[in-house]
Design a protein around this motif. Sequence first.
Motif, mmCIF file in Angstrom:
data_model
loop_
_atom_site.group_PDB
_atom_site.id
_atom_site.type_symbol
_atom_site.label_atom_id
_atom_site.label_comp_id
_atom_site.label_asym_id
_atom_site.label_seq_id
_atom_site.Cartn_x
_atom_site.Cartn_y
_atom_site.Cartn_z
ATOM 1 N N ARG A 54 36.213 -68.603 46.778
ATOM 2 C CA ARG A 54 35.098 -67.929 47.461
ATOM 3 C C ARG A 54 35.233 -68.063 48.976
ATOM 4 N NH1 ARG A 54 28.509 -68.874 47.000
ATOM 5 N NH2 ARG A 54 28.059 -67.882 48.997
ATOM 6 N N GLN A 55 35.583 -69.246 49.458
ATOM 7 C CA GLN A 55 35.712 -69.445 50.898
ATOM 8 C C GLN A 55 36.839 -68.596 51.472
ATOM 9 O OE1 GLN A 55 32.571 -70.884 51.409
ATOM 10 N NE2 GLN A 55 33.722 -71.583 53.184
ATOM 11 N N TRP A 56 37.930 -68.466 50.758
ATOM 12 C CA TRP A 56 39.035 -67.645 51.248
ATOM 13 C C TRP A 56 38.609 -66.185 51.376
ATOM 14 C CZ3 TRP A 56 42.730 -70.129 47.127
ATOM 15 C CH2 TRP A 56 43.025 -71.446 47.524
ATOM 16 N N ILE A 57 37.906 -65.684 50.379
ATOM 17 C CA ILE A 57 37.472 -64.289 50.435
ATOM 18 C C ILE A 57 36.458 -64.087 51.551
ATOM 19 C CG2 ILE A 57 36.179 -62.520 49.180
ATOM 20 C CD1 ILE A 57 37.531 -63.496 46.636
ATOM 21 N N ALA A 58 35.502 -65.017 51.681
ATOM 22 C CA ALA A 58 34.500 -64.907 52.740
ATOM 23 C C ALA A 58 35.163 -64.921 54.114
ATOM 24 C CB ALA A 58 33.495 -66.047 52.629
ATOM 25 N N ALA A 59 36.153 -65.790 54.293
ATOM 26 C CA ALA A 59 36.850 -65.870 55.578
ATOM 27 C C ALA A 59 37.564 -64.558 55.893
ATOM 28 C CB ALA A 59 37.844 -67.029 55.551
ATOM 29 N N LEU A 60 38.242 -63.996 54.916
ATOM 30 C CA LEU A 60 38.953 -62.736 55.141
ATOM 31 C C LEU A 60 37.986 -61.617 55.522
ATOM 32 C CD1 LEU A 60 41.547 -62.808 52.197
ATOM 33 C CD2 LEU A 60 42.017 -63.090 54.643
ATOM 34 N N VAL A 61 36.846 -61.539 54.817
ATOM 35 C CA VAL A 61 35.878 -60.476 55.082
ATOM 36 C C VAL A 61 35.273 -60.630 56.476
ATOM 37 C CG1 VAL A 61 33.645 -59.537 54.392
ATOM 38 C CG2 VAL A 61 35.359 -60.069 52.661
ATOM 39 N N LEU A 62 34.807 -61.835 56.800
ATOM 40 C CA LEU A 62 34.134 -62.048 58.076
ATOM 41 C C LEU A 62 35.085 -61.887 59.266
ATOM 42 C CD1 LEU A 62 31.801 -65.038 57.197
ATOM 43 C CD2 LEU A 62 31.111 -62.720 57.771
ATOM 44 N N LEU A 63 36.280 -62.456 59.155
ATOM 45 C CA LEU A 63 37.228 -62.349 60.265
ATOM 46 C C LEU A 63 37.687 -60.904 60.466
ATOM 47 C CD1 LEU A 63 39.372 -65.566 59.686
ATOM 48 C CD2 LEU A 63 37.696 -65.161 61.501
ATOM 49 N N ALA A 64 37.855 -60.170 59.364
ATOM 50 C CA ALA A 64 38.306 -58.786 59.485
ATOM 51 C C ALA A 64 37.236 -57.888 60.090
ATOM 52 C CB ALA A 64 38.711 -58.255 58.110
ATOM 53 N N THR A 65 35.970 -58.196 59.828
ATOM 54 C CA THR A 65 34.898 -57.324 60.305
ATOM 55 C C THR A 65 34.408 -57.687 61.705
ATOM 56 O OG1 THR A 65 33.287 -58.725 59.133
ATOM 57 C CG2 THR A 65 34.062 -56.728 58.009
ATOM 58 N N THR A 66 34.578 -58.943 62.126
ATOM 59 C CA THR A 66 34.061 -59.349 63.442
ATOM 60 C C THR A 66 35.149 -59.498 64.501
ATOM 61 O OG1 THR A 66 34.217 -61.699 62.852
ATOM 62 C CG2 THR A 66 32.132 -60.576 62.385
ATOM 63 N N ARG A 67 36.362 -59.867 64.099
ATOM 64 C CA ARG A 67 37.489 -60.031 65.025
ATOM 65 C C ARG A 67 37.107 -60.875 66.246
ATOM 66 N NH1 ARG A 67 40.310 -53.982 64.949
ATOM 67 N NH2 ARG A 67 40.611 -53.901 62.676
ATOM 68 N N PRO A 68 36.850 -62.166 66.043
ATOM 69 C CA PRO A 68 36.416 -63.027 67.157
ATOM 70 C C PRO A 68 37.469 -63.115 68.261
ATOM 71 C CG PRO A 68 36.132 -64.106 65.015
ATOM 72 C CD PRO A 68 36.965 -62.893 64.773
ATOM 73 N N ARG A 69 36.977 -63.255 69.485
ATOM 74 C CA ARG A 69 37.867 -63.427 70.643
ATOM 75 C C ARG A 69 37.915 -64.915 70.979
ATOM 76 N NH1 ARG A 69 34.793 -58.857 71.706
ATOM 77 N NH2 ARG A 69 33.298 -60.041 72.962
ATOM 78 N N TRP A 70 38.797 -65.628 70.295
ATOM 79 C CA TRP A 70 38.825 -67.087 70.371
ATOM 80 C C TRP A 70 39.178 -67.598 71.771
ATOM 81 C CZ3 TRP A 70 42.095 -66.319 65.488
ATOM 82 C CH2 TRP A 70 41.256 -66.195 64.373
ATOM 83 N N PHE A 215 36.880 -64.474 37.436
ATOM 84 C CA PHE A 215 35.504 -64.913 37.677
ATOM 85 C C PHE A 215 35.350 -65.450 39.103
ATOM 86 C CE2 PHE A 215 35.192 -65.917 32.882
ATOM 87 C CZ PHE A 215 34.744 -64.628 32.613
ATOM 88 N N ALA A 216 36.327 -66.246 39.550
ATOM 89 C CA ALA A 216 36.244 -66.834 40.890
ATOM 90 C C ALA A 216 36.323 -65.758 41.971
ATOM 91 C CB ALA A 216 37.370 -67.856 41.076
ATOM 92 N N ILE A 217 37.229 -64.797 41.799
ATOM 93 C CA ILE A 217 37.349 -63.711 42.776
ATOM 94 C C ILE A 217 36.076 -62.870 42.791
ATOM 95 C CG2 ILE A 217 38.583 -61.581 43.313
ATOM 96 C CD1 ILE A 217 41.123 -62.942 42.242
ATOM 97 N N THR A 218 35.535 -62.600 41.605
ATOM 98 C CA THR A 218 34.282 -61.842 41.525
ATOM 99 C C THR A 218 33.167 -62.567 42.248
ATOM 100 O OG1 THR A 218 34.938 -60.882 39.406
ATOM 101 C CG2 THR A 218 32.608 -60.813 39.951
ATOM 102 N N ALA A 219 33.118 -63.896 42.098
ATOM 103 C CA ALA A 219 32.100 -64.687 42.800
ATOM 104 C C ALA A 219 32.268 -64.556 44.308
ATOM 105 C CB ALA A 219 32.205 -66.158 42.383
ATOM 106 N N GLY A 220 33.507 -64.569 44.771
ATOM 107 C CA GLY A 220 33.740 -64.428 46.203
ATOM 108 C C GLY A 220 33.278 -63.077 46.729
ATOM 109 N N VAL A 221 33.538 -62.019 45.964
ATOM 110 C CA VAL A 221 33.136 -60.677 46.395
ATOM 111 C C VAL A 221 31.614 -60.525 46.338
ATOM 112 C CG1 VAL A 221 33.270 -58.226 45.853
ATOM 113 C CG2 VAL A 221 35.326 -59.638 45.720
ATOM 114 N N LEU A 222 31.019 -60.892 45.198
ATOM 115 C CA LEU A 222 29.582 -60.670 45.013
ATOM 116 C C LEU A 222 28.731 -61.625 45.841
ATOM 117 C CD1 LEU A 222 29.292 -60.001 41.164
ATOM 118 C CD2 LEU A 222 29.383 -58.354 43.038
ATOM 119 N N SER A 223 29.212 -62.850 46.058
ATOM 120 C CA SER A 223 28.400 -63.840 46.777
ATOM 121 C C SER A 223 28.730 -63.919 48.258
ATOM 122 C CB SER A 223 28.581 -65.232 46.143
ATOM 123 O OG SER A 223 28.063 -65.252 44.836
ATOM 124 N N SER A 224 29.755 -63.211 48.708
ATOM 125 C CA SER A 224 30.121 -63.265 50.129
ATOM 126 C C SER A 224 30.225 -61.872 50.736
ATOM 127 C CB SER A 224 31.453 -64.012 50.303
ATOM 128 O OG SER A 224 31.337 -65.347 49.879
#
Length: 289
Positions: A54-70, A215-224
């Motif tokens: 779940r954390q891996w999927i959430a990280a990919l989604v958030l980083l791809a959509t926000t593109r932080p300027r570190w 199930f784990a991937i589905t949890a990452g998509v649906l919960s993140s």
Amino acid sequence: MTSTQLPAPPAADPASRGAGVALMSGSALSNQTGAAIGSLAFDTITPAGVVAVRQWIAALVLLATTRPRWREFTRAQWRLVLALAGVFAVINLALYSAVDRIGLGLAVTLEFLGPLAVALAGSRRRIDLACALLAATGVAVLMRPEPTSDYLGMGLALLAAACWAGYILLNRALGRSLPGAQGTATACGLSGLVFVPIGIAVLLTHPPTGPALGFAITAGVLSSAVPFLCDALALRRVTAPLFAIVASLNPVLAATTGLLILDEHLDAAQWACIAAIVAANTTTILTRR
């Protein structure tokens, strides 16, 4: 766990507000359905394995959509980001471990005490004190000693509640310090890195089956991924108080999805406690100016 950066949207017509409420309801339902589906993989890859995916999927989604300027982050901002990353690393592991022990409905209800405590903190209004007493009564009944009481599971859920409170406070600070969701996305990405060795170790010692990994991937998509998108769209259409009120439905939806997907049955007293905690939060929000 949903976003807590709640900007006041422009005036919206009833149809737009209705769409916002529908999006928020879908977000909450998706979040709890994902948690229920993810728990189906606990026996195969353990809660830690599900959280890692779940954390891996959430990280990919958030980083791809926000593109932080570190490169533009200051040292003070990085300290907030690292603190939030630590919260991310603990909260879902604590919650999923609690779900494994005491069930989805009770775990999410106890976790919901985190945002409720933040809402009530420092208030001297009588109505808020009454709401705090109502919520405390509900918790006392939920945690009453019984032969089947799992105090470790309850403690893990309360740890998740404390982390959720920390998430709210840190997210507020990051929201004032960094534009958009750059801080949240970066913290989520760092948390995902923390779970790389943990996830690899778990998946090597507990080889995943196809269904368990699904199930784990589905949890990452649906919960993140889904809640993040729905919340971002909803916040353009509704006010912050309305957003918070609809978010209060999470314990009810968690208990319902736990019943329908996991066959977890709660007694009348437990349902009453969930209702009391939801009512305390809703009353606190509705009575604020």
